[in-house]
Design a protein around this motif. Sequence first.
Motif, PDB file in Angstrom:
ATOM      1  N   TYR A  35       0.700  -1.232   0.087  1.00 44.37           N
ATOM      2  CA  TYR A  35       0.102   0.123   0.001  1.00 44.37           C
ATOM      3  C   TYR A  35       0.883   1.228   0.086  1.00 44.37           C
ATOM      4  O   TYR A  35       1.789   1.422   0.797  1.00 44.37           O
ATOM      5  N   ARG A  36       0.652   2.167  -0.923  1.00 41.50           N
ATOM      6  CA  ARG A  36       1.256   3.401  -0.999  1.00 41.50           C
ATOM      7  C   ARG A  36       0.240   4.581  -0.823  1.00 41.50           C
ATOM      8  O   ARG A  36      -0.748   4.404  -1.549  1.00 41.50           O
ATOM      9  N   ARG A  37       0.654   5.755  -0.204  1.00 43.73           N
ATOM     10  CA  ARG A  37      -0.430   6.682  -0.207  1.00 43.73           C
ATOM     11  C   ARG A  37       0.637   8.111  -0.218  1.00 43.73           C
ATOM     12  O   ARG A  37       1.509   8.055   0.425  1.00 43.73           O
ATOM     13  N   GLN A  38       0.260   9.163  -1.018  1.00 42.16           N
ATOM     14  CA  GLN A  38       0.731  10.316  -1.243  1.00 42.16           C
ATOM     15  C   GLN A  38      -0.101  11.250  -0.995  1.00 42.16           C
ATOM     16  O   GLN A  38      -1.331  11.165  -1.732  1.00 42.16           O
ATOM     17  N   GLU A  39      -0.050  12.193   0.002  1.00 46.37           N
ATOM     18  CA  GLU A  39      -1.064  13.528  -0.067  1.00 46.37           C
ATOM     19  C   GLU A  39      -0.563  14.871   0.252  1.00 46.37           C
ATOM     20  O   GLU A  39       0.590  14.962   1.015  1.00 46.37           O
ATOM     21  N   VAL A  64      -4.702  13.634  -3.395  1.00 46.30           N
ATOM     22  CA  VAL A  64      -4.513  12.563  -2.674  1.00 46.30           C
ATOM     23  C   VAL A  64      -4.255  11.144  -3.790  1.00 46.30           C
ATOM     24  O   VAL A  64      -4.753  11.020  -4.703  1.00 46.30           O
ATOM     25  N   THR A  65      -3.220  10.536  -3.637  1.00 47.96           N
ATOM     26  CA  THR A  65      -2.906   9.568  -4.498  1.00 47.96           C
ATOM     27  C   THR A  65      -2.738   7.873  -3.409  1.00 47.96           C
ATOM     28  O   THR A  65      -2.140   8.173  -2.480  1.00 47.96           O
ATOM     29  N   ASN A  66      -3.581   6.933  -3.851  1.00 52.86           N
ATOM     30  CA  ASN A  66      -3.710   5.656  -3.074  1.00 52.86           C
ATOM     31  C   ASN A  66      -3.085   4.647  -4.173  1.00 52.86           C
ATOM     32  O   ASN A  66      -3.997   4.581  -5.131  1.00 52.86           O
ATOM     33  N   TYR A  68      -2.555   0.227  -4.402  1.00 52.36           N
ATOM     34  CA  TYR A  68      -2.639  -1.034  -3.767  1.00 52.36           C
ATOM     35  C   TYR A  68      -2.157  -1.755  -4.831  1.00 52.36           C
ATOM     36  O   TYR A  68      -2.244  -1.956  -6.071  1.00 52.36           O
ATOM     37  N   ARG A  88      -4.089   2.251  -9.173  1.00 46.12           N
ATOM     38  CA  ARG A  88      -3.708   3.547  -8.338  1.00 46.12           C
ATOM     39  C   ARG A  88      -4.741   4.615  -8.674  1.00 46.12           C
ATOM     40  O   ARG A  88      -5.461   4.499  -9.605  1.00 46.12           O
TER      41      ARG A  88
END
Length: 195
Positions: A35-39, A64-66, A68, A88
């Motif tokens: 899992y990657r998240r960028q906010e 916001v980018t999520n 999986y 993504r």
Amino acid sequence: PEFIGDPHIFNWNRDFADVDLIIHPEDWPRLTFSYRRQEQIGDSLTTRRLSQTAFSLFEPMDKVTNEYRVALYHRLGPVDVTLEQGVRLWNNDTTTLLVRPSPGMELGSGATSTLRQFRWHQSETVTNPVTRVRLHALPMSRLEVNTGYIYSRTRADNSFVNFLGGTTSRQERVNGEVSGSGDGDRNIHLFDLGY
């Protein structure tokens, strides 16, 4: 009034999250969950023009980018096989607005315009599933073979609305409202083979 020019002030925070869970029982395929998240959240100042006059506007930021991913790795005889499926999700809401009526100055002539109201809101949503297949083998002592395939499909949805009201340097009243929306799809296939 003072000519504003083109000032841009940014006050953003970027937060990142990166989590991997690896399950690797003996003599069984290795399974990885990621899992990657960028906010990116914050405020900024930008400019817009009415006629030849520049006005300073407030522009808050919220992106916001999520991402999986699930990956399976296994050795089948002399071949290492990796299968990966991911998606993504990207969301961007942008609002540019006038906090209060603002005077400006028209460059060269000294005549002034007035911006009474301005609001621009744009919403973008992108869904991007990606499938990857990789094969690696050493068929001979000095020969290494790598091959792979990637399939990516991108779906984008976009909408915006814009309100504007003001008076030009010639004392002409300007009022407008524009809105729109759209969507698009893009498919990508990539193959590679290396020795």
